[in-house]
Design a protein around this motif. Sequence first.
Motif, mmCIF file in Angstrom:
data_model
loop_
_atom_site.group_PDB
_atom_site.id
_atom_site.type_symbol
_atom_site.label_atom_id
_atom_site.label_comp_id
_atom_site.label_asym_id
_atom_site.label_seq_id
_atom_site.Cartn_x
_atom_site.Cartn_y
_atom_site.Cartn_z
ATOM 1 N N PHE A 1 -4.836 8.033 0.323
ATOM 2 C CA PHE A 1 -4.417 9.425 0.536
ATOM 3 C C PHE A 1 -5.303 10.113 1.561
ATOM 4 C CE2 PHE A 1 -7.790 9.875 -2.519
ATOM 5 C CZ PHE A 1 -8.338 11.142 -2.314
ATOM 6 N N ALA A 2 -4.778 11.178 2.162
ATOM 7 C CA ALA A 2 -5.539 12.005 3.094
ATOM 8 C C ALA A 2 -6.412 12.960 2.286
ATOM 9 C CB ALA A 2 -4.597 12.779 4.008
ATOM 10 N N LYS A 3 -7.715 12.853 2.453
ATOM 11 C CA LYS A 3 -8.656 13.607 1.621
ATOM 12 C C LYS A 3 -9.054 14.958 2.219
ATOM 13 C CE LYS A 3 -12.850 11.363 3.439
ATOM 14 N NZ LYS A 3 -14.057 10.591 3.068
ATOM 15 N N GLY A 4 -8.449 15.334 3.344
ATOM 16 C CA GLY A 4 -8.811 16.588 3.980
ATOM 17 C C GLY A 4 -9.781 16.341 5.127
ATOM 18 N N ILE B 1 0.848 -1.199 0.000
ATOM 19 C CA ILE B 1 0.000 0.000 0.000
ATOM 20 C C ILE B 1 0.882 1.248 0.000
ATOM 21 C CG2 ILE B 1 -1.829 1.269 1.192
ATOM 22 C CD1 ILE B 1 -2.422 -1.390 2.714
ATOM 23 N N LEU B 2 0.562 2.188 -0.869
ATOM 24 C CA LEU B 2 1.208 3.502 -0.858
ATOM 25 C C LEU B 2 0.227 4.498 -0.259
ATOM 26 C CD1 LEU B 2 3.381 5.612 -1.702
ATOM 27 C CD2 LEU B 2 2.208 5.756 -3.917
ATOM 28 N N ALA B 3 0.670 5.261 0.751
ATOM 29 C CA ALA B 3 -0.162 6.280 1.386
ATOM 30 C C ALA B 3 0.498 7.645 1.241
ATOM 31 C CB ALA B 3 -0.374 5.962 2.859
ATOM 32 N N ILE B 4 -0.322 8.662 0.937
ATOM 33 C CA ILE B 4 0.189 10.015 0.682
ATOM 34 C C ILE B 4 -0.622 11.034 1.476
ATOM 35 C CG2 ILE B 4 0.721 11.736 -1.095
ATOM 36 C CD1 ILE B 4 0.378 9.461 -3.170
ATOM 37 N N ASP B 5 0.076 11.982 2.114
ATOM 38 C CA ASP B 5 -0.613 13.098 2.774
ATOM 39 C C ASP B 5 0.083 14.409 2.452
ATOM 40 O OD1 ASP B 5 -2.338 14.484 4.843
ATOM 41 O OD2 ASP B 5 -0.335 14.913 5.599
ATOM 42 N N SER B 6 -0.713 15.410 2.086
ATOM 43 C CA SER B 6 -0.172 16.769 1.900
ATOM 44 C C SER B 6 -1.227 17.783 2.353
ATOM 45 C CB SER B 6 0.203 17.011 0.431
ATOM 46 O OG SER B 6 -0.930 16.895 -0.412
ATOM 47 N N SER B 7 -1.950 17.441 3.425
ATOM 48 C CA SER B 7 -3.114 18.223 3.848
ATOM 49 C C SER B 7 -2.786 19.640 4.279
ATOM 50 C CB SER B 7 -3.830 17.522 5.006
ATOM 51 O OG SER B 7 -4.209 16.229 4.645
ATOM 52 N N ILE B 8 -1.664 19.793 5.005
ATOM 53 C CA ILE B 8 -1.359 21.134 5.513
ATOM 54 C C ILE B 8 0.087 21.510 5.153
ATOM 55 C CG2 ILE B 8 -3.164 21.277 7.257
ATOM 56 C CD1 ILE B 8 -1.325 20.140 9.304
ATOM 57 N N ASP B 9 0.907 21.890 6.125
ATOM 58 C CA ASP B 9 2.247 22.399 5.816
ATOM 59 C C ASP B 9 3.314 21.319 5.733
ATOM 60 O OD1 ASP B 9 1.306 24.957 5.658
ATOM 61 O OD2 ASP B 9 1.747 25.445 7.749
ATOM 62 N N PHE C 1 0.777 18.793 16.496
ATOM 63 C CA PHE C 1 1.503 18.052 15.469
ATOM 64 C C PHE C 1 0.730 18.037 14.161
ATOM 65 C CE2 PHE C 1 -0.328 14.262 17.919
ATOM 66 C CZ PHE C 1 -1.378 14.053 17.054
ATOM 67 N N SER C 2 1.352 17.499 13.132
ATOM 68 C CA SER C 2 0.743 17.414 11.797
ATOM 69 C C SER C 2 0.376 15.965 11.497
ATOM 70 C CB SER C 2 1.730 17.917 10.739
ATOM 71 O OG SER C 2 2.064 19.259 10.970
ATOM 72 N N PRO C 3 -0.507 15.748 10.540
ATOM 73 C CA PRO C 3 -0.834 14.370 10.146
ATOM 74 C C PRO C 3 0.373 13.686 9.517
ATOM 75 C CG PRO C 3 -1.792 15.936 8.616
ATOM 76 C CD PRO C 3 -1.255 16.740 9.753
ATOM 77 N N ASN C 4 0.358 12.350 9.521
ATOM 78 C CA ASN C 4 1.453 11.589 8.928
ATOM 79 C C ASN C 4 0.871 10.436 8.120
ATOM 80 O OD1 ASN C 4 3.688 9.612 8.614
ATOM 81 N ND2 ASN C 4 4.797 11.055 9.911
ATOM 82 N N ALA C 5 1.415 10.217 6.942
ATOM 83 C CA ALA C 5 0.882 9.191 6.042
ATOM 84 C C ALA C 5 0.932 7.789 6.647
ATOM 85 C CB ALA C 5 1.643 9.209 4.716
ATOM 86 N N LYS C 6 1.881 7.540 7.568
ATOM 87 C CA LYS C 6 1.956 6.205 8.161
ATOM 88 C C LYS C 6 0.687 5.885 8.960
ATOM 89 C CE LYS C 6 5.687 6.754 10.654
ATOM 90 N NZ LYS C 6 6.789 6.447 11.620
ATOM 91 N N ASP C 7 -0.026 6.931 9.403
ATOM 92 C CA ASP C 7 -1.266 6.710 10.155
ATOM 93 C C ASP C 7 -2.478 6.511 9.246
ATOM 94 O OD1 ASP C 7 -0.125 6.990 12.859
ATOM 95 O OD2 ASP C 7 0.347 9.011 12.156
ATOM 96 N N SER D 1 3.944 13.893 3.647
ATOM 97 C CA SER D 1 4.428 12.617 4.146
ATOM 98 C C SER D 1 3.984 11.502 3.218
ATOM 99 C CB SER D 1 3.951 12.359 5.578
ATOM 100 O OG SER D 1 2.547 12.400 5.674
ATOM 101 N N VAL D 2 4.809 10.471 3.175
ATOM 102 C CA VAL D 2 4.558 9.315 2.314
ATOM 103 C C VAL D 2 4.855 8.063 3.133
ATOM 104 C CG1 VAL D 2 5.226 8.099 0.201
ATOM 105 C CG2 VAL D 2 5.226 10.606 0.255
ATOM 106 N N ALA D 3 4.065 7.017 2.948
ATOM 107 C CA ALA D 3 4.318 5.749 3.624
ATOM 108 C C ALA D 3 4.045 4.604 2.664
ATOM 109 C CB ALA D 3 3.449 5.617 4.870
ATOM 110 N N VAL D 4 4.820 3.554 2.802
ATOM 111 C CA VAL D 4 4.605 2.327 2.043
ATOM 112 C C VAL D 4 4.506 1.170 3.030
ATOM 113 C CG1 VAL D 4 5.592 0.673 0.409
ATOM 114 C CG2 VAL D 4 5.783 3.134 -0.036
ATOM 115 N N TYR D 5 3.412 0.434 2.934
ATOM 116 C CA TYR D 5 3.210 -0.759 3.764
ATOM 117 C C TYR D 5 3.580 -1.977 2.939
ATOM 118 C CZ TYR D 5 0.726 -4.416 6.364
ATOM 119 O OH TYR D 5 0.388 -5.567 7.057
ATOM 120 N N LYS D 6 4.544 -2.750 3.449
ATOM 121 C CA LYS D 6 4.998 -3.938 2.733
ATOM 122 C C LYS D 6 5.470 -4.978 3.746
ATOM 123 C CE LYS D 6 8.539 -5.549 -0.534
ATOM 124 N NZ LYS D 6 9.776 -5.203 -1.253
#
Length: 221
Positions: A63-66, A5-13, A186-192, A16-21
């Motif tokens: 991805f983080a949808k907001g 799984i590839l996860a992407i977040d760019s919601s705020i400032d 804190f800010s969101p993180n794609a690993k979450d 972050s990117v995460a890959v689950y494998k």
Amino acid sequence: MSKIILAIDSSIDCCSVAVYKNKYIYSLSEKCKKKHTSQILPMIQETLLKANTEFKKLDYISFAKGPGNFTSIRIAASIAQSLSFSLKIPLISISTLAIMAEKAWRKYKQKQILVLINAKKTEVYWGQYIRNKESIWIGEHTESLMKKKIIIEKINNLKKKWTLVGNESQLIQVKNFLHINNTKIFSPNAKDIIPFALLTIKNKKLFSLEENSINYLYDKF
């Protein structure tokens, strides 16, 4: 064989990117103030390299949808949607506020979370999330765009103790309120995003195109 799984977040400032494998999460996070477009793609490439994988091996995109910054959310959504279409793999979108609640659980093991993200000069995005006995976060129905002047009233009307998290500097002003147990900035993180994606896949509840749309909240208060 476990899904990748590839996860992407760019919601705020932050980006972050995460890959689950193979039941492990490889991740990368950086501050991206107004540089989301130039930073996010190299970050994806670097995280895939860390995970020793490549685009064609991905099984899901998430991805983080907001809610969050209008432009930056669209960057993650556009990348995720393009990859989903070109690779012909399912797309999973997750609320940014829920992702931040999951981060509070991962870091502090807190189950009752208030999330605030700065929206405009006079408004914040607000969400109340509770982690139930099945380890599922309940609270997306509480998400709203709220006037800052109403925050104190809302907190005063709460019951039980809550942990308050977010990127809003004004959190410090309410940390000693009766129903606030703790305050974390804190800010969101794609690993979450990964736990939500895994649950979605397990329950076979993949979203429709409409459900994967960006989460633009409106003012309910």
